[in-house]
Design a protein around this motif. Sequence first.
Motif, mmCIF file in Angstrom:
data_model
loop_
_atom_site.group_PDB
_atom_site.id
_atom_site.type_symbol
_atom_site.label_atom_id
_atom_site.label_comp_id
_atom_site.label_asym_id
_atom_site.label_seq_id
_atom_site.Cartn_x
_atom_site.Cartn_y
_atom_site.Cartn_z
ATOM 1 N N CYS A 164 0.825 -1.204 0.000
ATOM 2 C CA CYS A 164 0.000 0.000 0.000
ATOM 3 C C CYS A 164 0.866 1.264 0.000
ATOM 4 O O CYS A 164 1.817 1.378 0.788
ATOM 5 C CB CYS A 164 -0.887 -0.022 1.246
ATOM 6 S SG CYS A 164 -1.981 1.391 1.358
ATOM 7 N N HIS A 219 0.191 3.982 1.193
ATOM 8 C CA HIS A 219 -0.008 4.782 2.398
ATOM 9 C C HIS A 219 0.986 4.389 3.488
ATOM 10 O O HIS A 219 1.789 5.208 3.925
ATOM 11 C CB HIS A 219 -1.465 4.628 2.884
ATOM 12 C CG HIS A 219 -1.822 5.527 4.024
ATOM 13 N ND1 HIS A 219 -2.633 5.122 5.052
ATOM 14 C CD2 HIS A 219 -1.474 6.804 4.292
ATOM 15 C CE1 HIS A 219 -2.771 6.123 5.914
ATOM 16 N NE2 HIS A 219 -2.088 7.162 5.463
ATOM 17 N N ARG A 220 0.974 3.107 3.917
ATOM 18 C CA ARG A 220 1.919 2.673 4.956
ATOM 19 C C ARG A 220 2.536 1.299 4.671
ATOM 20 O O ARG A 220 3.159 0.715 5.543
ATOM 21 C CB ARG A 220 1.227 2.612 6.323
ATOM 22 C CG ARG A 220 0.753 3.952 6.869
ATOM 23 C CD ARG A 220 1.900 4.876 7.274
ATOM 24 N NE ARG A 220 1.402 6.084 7.892
ATOM 25 C CZ ARG A 220 1.045 7.193 7.242
ATOM 26 N NH1 ARG A 220 1.155 7.225 5.917
ATOM 27 N NH2 ARG A 220 0.595 8.250 7.886
ATOM 28 N N GLY A 221 2.295 0.744 3.490
ATOM 29 C CA GLY A 221 3.080 -0.428 3.079
ATOM 30 C C GLY A 221 2.437 -1.794 3.226
ATOM 31 O O GLY A 221 3.032 -2.801 2.833
ATOM 32 N N CYS A 280 -7.154 -2.180 1.433
ATOM 33 C CA CYS A 280 -6.072 -2.303 2.406
ATOM 34 C C CYS A 280 -6.671 -2.407 3.811
ATOM 35 O O CYS A 280 -7.582 -1.643 4.162
ATOM 36 C CB CYS A 280 -5.147 -1.094 2.301
ATOM 37 S SG CYS A 280 -3.778 -1.181 3.462
ATOM 38 N N TYR A 292 -5.558 -1.559 6.705
ATOM 39 C CA TYR A 292 -5.172 -0.612 7.765
ATOM 40 C C TYR A 292 -6.114 0.601 7.805
ATOM 41 O O TYR A 292 -6.787 0.853 8.803
ATOM 42 C CB TYR A 292 -3.711 -0.184 7.528
ATOM 43 C CG TYR A 292 -2.947 0.276 8.753
ATOM 44 C CD1 TYR A 292 -3.539 0.348 10.004
ATOM 45 C CD2 TYR A 292 -1.600 0.626 8.642
ATOM 46 C CE1 TYR A 292 -2.818 0.759 11.109
ATOM 47 C CE2 TYR A 292 -0.875 1.036 9.742
ATOM 48 C CZ TYR A 292 -1.489 1.106 10.985
ATOM 49 O OH TYR A 292 -0.767 1.511 12.069
ATOM 50 N N HIS A 293 -6.197 1.337 6.682
ATOM 51 C CA HIS A 293 -7.087 2.516 6.658
ATOM 52 C C HIS A 293 -8.084 2.439 5.505
ATOM 53 O O HIS A 293 -8.675 3.429 5.126
ATOM 54 C CB HIS A 293 -6.272 3.799 6.522
ATOM 55 C CG HIS A 293 -5.103 3.887 7.461
ATOM 56 N ND1 HIS A 293 -3.850 3.422 7.116
ATOM 57 C CD2 HIS A 293 -5.005 4.343 8.732
ATOM 58 C CE1 HIS A 293 -3.004 3.607 8.135
ATOM 59 N NE2 HIS A 293 -3.687 4.151 9.130
ATOM 60 N N THR A 294 -8.187 1.232 4.923
ATOM 61 C CA THR A 294 -9.156 0.887 3.873
ATOM 62 C C THR A 294 -9.080 1.749 2.612
ATOM 63 O O THR A 294 -10.088 2.035 1.994
ATOM 64 C CB THR A 294 -10.613 0.844 4.416
ATOM 65 O OG1 THR A 294 -11.018 2.124 4.828
ATOM 66 C CG2 THR A 294 -10.755 -0.171 5.519
HETATM 67 FE FE1 FES Z 1 -2.963 0.990 3.455
HETATM 68 FE FE2 FES Z 1 -3.141 2.918 5.303
HETATM 69 S S1 FES Z 1 -1.612 1.413 5.058
HETATM 70 S S2 FES Z 1 -4.567 2.344 3.828
#
Ligand code: FES
Length: 434
Positions: A91, A93-95, A111, A113-115
């Motif tokens: 991802c 955003h954070r991997g 994803c 984590y934060h969808t």
């Molecule tokens: Fe994927 Fe935040 S890590 S949405």
Amino acid sequence: MNSFTRPNGREPLDSRQFLNEDCSEVSRQVFTSEELYQLEQRRIFDKSWLYVAHESQLKNPGDFVSAYMGEVPVIVAKGGDGKISVSVNSCPHRGLRVCRADQGNASRFICPYHTWSFKPTGELVGIPQARKMGPEVDKSKWGLKQAAKVESVFGLIFATFNPEMVSLDEYLGEQKFYLEAYFDRFPGGLEIAGPAHKWDLKCNWKLPVENMHGDVGHAAYLHGSFVAVDSPQNIEIEDYAVTAVARDGHAAVFRLMPEDSTFEQRGVHSPHSSPELQEYLTEVERTVAERLSPVQARIKGMAQGIYPNMSLLWGQNTLRVSHPRAPGLIEYWSWLLLPADAPDNLKEEIRAGYCMAFGPGGILEQEDSYAWRLQYEGSAIDYLNDRPYFYGLGVGEEKAHPELPGMVGKCYNEHYARRLYMRWREDMFGEENV
Ligand code: FES
Ligand code: FE
């Protein structure tokens, strides 16, 4: 005998520490050094064409499979336009991995984590939190990173991270002749059946690769309970098997059956195959001249390898990839390949034969895996650092062949491995250091 020295992390690496000139001697460190392993990730896996999927797994838009390019998880997917994409499964955003399934059909990956949500081909389509925030995020900048190039041949999809890489066609060179002899042999082509068997093995990633490239020398010995030295199958192998290297790093080993051999003799089946399967495979051979050249039609039961880490075993209908995880650890993936137009009961018989011999529960796989683990452990004995391995069987015996591409040697000639390590040396150290 050469004396090979152990890399101490202070001096620049030199290929002569690991290989003699004709690669008939190979240091044990090639299979155990952490420093070499890290270099392999950058100089081989970040740069080569790597097998990722077969087109039969991606029939419809939205179909996807998870794969690896070296240590990097990727998603191979078919887009709405029919194009195959290969996206890094991480991802932006954070991997995290946005896709956690082996295969399937999806309209979106979400994803955990934060969808954030993504199309299977990697485009970012949704950031739930952004609706409540400003300014607007430019989603076109934040999709999954794509492989630099994706190409396919005979239904085999390859990708590379290297934008400078030559075309897949050029990369394979005349190895395509040997791929064609297998993949275009069956009237309906070959298809992958089901997801891969996957398991961890305590060995270096090159050990299964080298074995599948052409190690006929172990077949009737390590697998003596399955293929006895004096069995008709092994006698035929010793009489007719050749090893061919069309391009350094790739290799094929097979029986080149005599011109007057019968279609029954050319069909690849075991003595235990049902009469119906034997007849089906004989029929394939009867009609093979419609699809292949006369000399390709005489090729029987091939193992072959595509550099760096893909292997094929026609006799046991398996395609496999050796994914590196550490100097002494691989994740081994093995798929069953089936003739697409075979009747279901014969597909089931072929599947049962594959499972009996290969895959994590197969008798041959168990024997090979045990050998590769012991080989790795033997390679890690420091006291033996001055004792390289002998890869010299048949040095100079291989030669150009009137009908087959590449250099061709008798069945126990180890040139397939010498040429593999020459290619490895070229990638790892550059030609100037050879
Ligand atoms: Fe994927 Fe935040 S890590 S949405
Ligand atoms: Fe084996």
